[in-house]
Design an enzyme around this catalytic site. Structure first.
Site, short mmCIF file in Angstrom:
data_model
loop_
_atom_site.label_atom_id
_atom_site.label_comp_id
_atom_site.label_asym_id
_atom_site.label_seq_id
_atom_site.Cartn_x
_atom_site.Cartn_y
_atom_site.Cartn_z
N ASP A 78 0.82 -1.21 0.00
CA ASP A 78 0.00 0.00 0.00
C ASP A 78 0.86 1.26 0.00
OD1 ASP A 78 0.78 -0.93 2.55
OD2 ASP A 78 -0.73 0.29 3.55
N GLU A 136 -0.74 -2.09 5.18
CA GLU A 136 0.15 -2.07 6.35
C GLU A 136 0.10 -0.73 7.06
OE1 GLU A 136 3.44 -1.02 8.75
OE2 GLU A 136 3.26 -0.23 6.72
N HIS A 361 8.14 8.40 4.47
CA HIS A 361 6.94 9.24 4.53
C HIS A 361 7.23 10.70 4.15
CE1 HIS A 361 4.47 6.30 7.26
NE2 HIS A 361 5.31 5.66 6.47
#
Length: 392
Positions: A78, A136, A361
């Site tokens: 994902d 996840e 991220h």
């Protein structure tokens, strides 16, 4: 010196898969096209039995020529709700969604591993299951959904890896015991009495009380927790008020608690609430408290970890295998470790020349793609070694 290993899947193929996935990211619990791409790729590989355990996951089974143990290898797939800021040719084509954590690489590595092991079926003693897991990044995560669908039934060992930006490309990071933390979340609402900012004596100031709560939260880590028990308590949100001259009725504080010990989680939740209760009560306010337990800590099994470390050293040389520090990030790989012993390790992707130095991220996160072959080669050899070992 690296030991010689038969290469069935080229670096170019791994890069092609990874870049296709990077261009077409999908959010957690929405991996429709991603999972279909994985399924379509796997069914073209001989010797694999390919199924869809859940709506957005894929599993492939490879049964060796001789009976033996069952090994599961997992990759997540994902993406994140981040607008990509990279400028290379294969940037995300889905606005506001990006593979900013390396899951595109994880999937490419496991596709290569499945293809290579399927070609080397005669080397497999037992069975390998390849888990392509959805979701996840979002609690409660896709791992538990897959487990509920039965994918771990009969599994003897489970392994997984994370492409890791803090680690230099070419390095393998090994952690014994606690490797990743439990990502729990708390939310506190303080209810006071609002009023005019120039007449604070007529109010019960939720902001002032909230500030004391924030300041005192660190006492839980510094003064009530064993210093040899890793614990992080971070306030990440503080919401209160809408005007310069109004003291608001309420303030909301939210944040995260990270720990390597499951038992410490409940203790910390209780301590936070006791502290909030004391501070609000002392000032005439009331409160509400919520604590959401996230994934359990990822705790590696020593015997499996030792085998992964040994295999990595034999493949790449001792100087490229390092003992790394645990990270307080969370991972739902921990769900699999509740059902079988295993190991979660790290594959370095950091390279300044490739600008693969941004943290996970981050909108400019990327990887040195040389790590793809490294991860694939380690998975392949680790699978053969683990299944051919008589006792671990």
């Amino acid at each position: 010196m690296e030991t010689t290993q038969k290469q069935i899947v080229s670096q170019e193929q791994l890069v092609e898969w990874r870049r296709h996935l990077h261009m077409n990211p999908e959010l957690s619990f929405h991996e429709e096209k991603t999972s279909q791409f994985i399924y379509d790729t796997l069914i073209q590989i001989p010797n694999l039995d390919v199924t869809r355990p859940t709506k957005y996951s894929v599993m492939a089974r490879l049964v060796g020529t001789n009976p033996g143990k069952v090994l599961a290898i997992r990759a997540d797939m994902d993406a994140l709700a981040i607008q990509e800021e990279n400028s290379f040719s294969f940037v995300s084509q889905n606005p506001g969604v990006m593979h900013a954590c390396g899951h595109d690489g994880h999937t490419a590595v496991l596709l290569g591993t499945a293809k290579e092991l399927a070609d080397r079926r005669d080397s497999i003693q037992g069975e390998v299951r390849f888990f392509f897991q959805h979701a996840e990044e979002v609690f409660p995560g896709g791992a538990q959904e897959m487990i509920d669908a039965g994918v771990m039934e009969g599994v003897d060992y489970v392994i997984g890896a994370h492409l890791w930006s803090p680690l230099e490309v070419g390095k393998i990071g090994i952690v014994y015991g606690g490797a990743m933390a439990s990502p729990d979340v708390f939310r506190i609402t303080i209810s006071g009495k609002g009023g005019h900012g120039g007449m604070p004596n007529e109010t019960v100031d939720s902001i002032a009380i909230g500030a004391q709560v924030v300041a005192n939260l660190q006492h839980i880590v510094a003064r009530t927790t064993d210093p040899f028990s890793p614990l992080v308590v971070s306030v990440t949100q503080f919401h209160a008020g809408t005007a310069d001259n109004v003291i608001p009725d309420s303030a909301t504080i939210a944040g995260t608690v990270r720990s390597m010990q499951h038992e410490l989680r409940e203790d910390t939740a209780n301590r936070i609430e006791q502290m909030v209760k004391g501070i609000t009560g002392a000032h005439g306010a009331t409160y509400s408290f919520e604590f959401e337990y996230g994934y359990r800590p990822v705790v590696n099994t020593d015997s499996i970890t030792a085998k992964i470390e040994q295999t990595a050293k034999e493949l790449f040389g001792e100087d490229r295998v390092v003992r790394t520090q645990p990270t307080m990030a969370g991972e739902d790989f921990s769900a699999y470790l509740e059902h079988a012993p295993g190991c979660f390790f790290f594959v370095g992707v950091r390279n300044e020349k490739e600008e693969s130095t941004y943290s996970h991220h981050h909108p400019r996160f990327t990887i040195d793609e040389a790590a793809l072959s490294i991860g694939k080669n380690l998975f392949v050899q680790a699978a053969i070694d683990l299944l051919n070992e008589e006792a671990i």
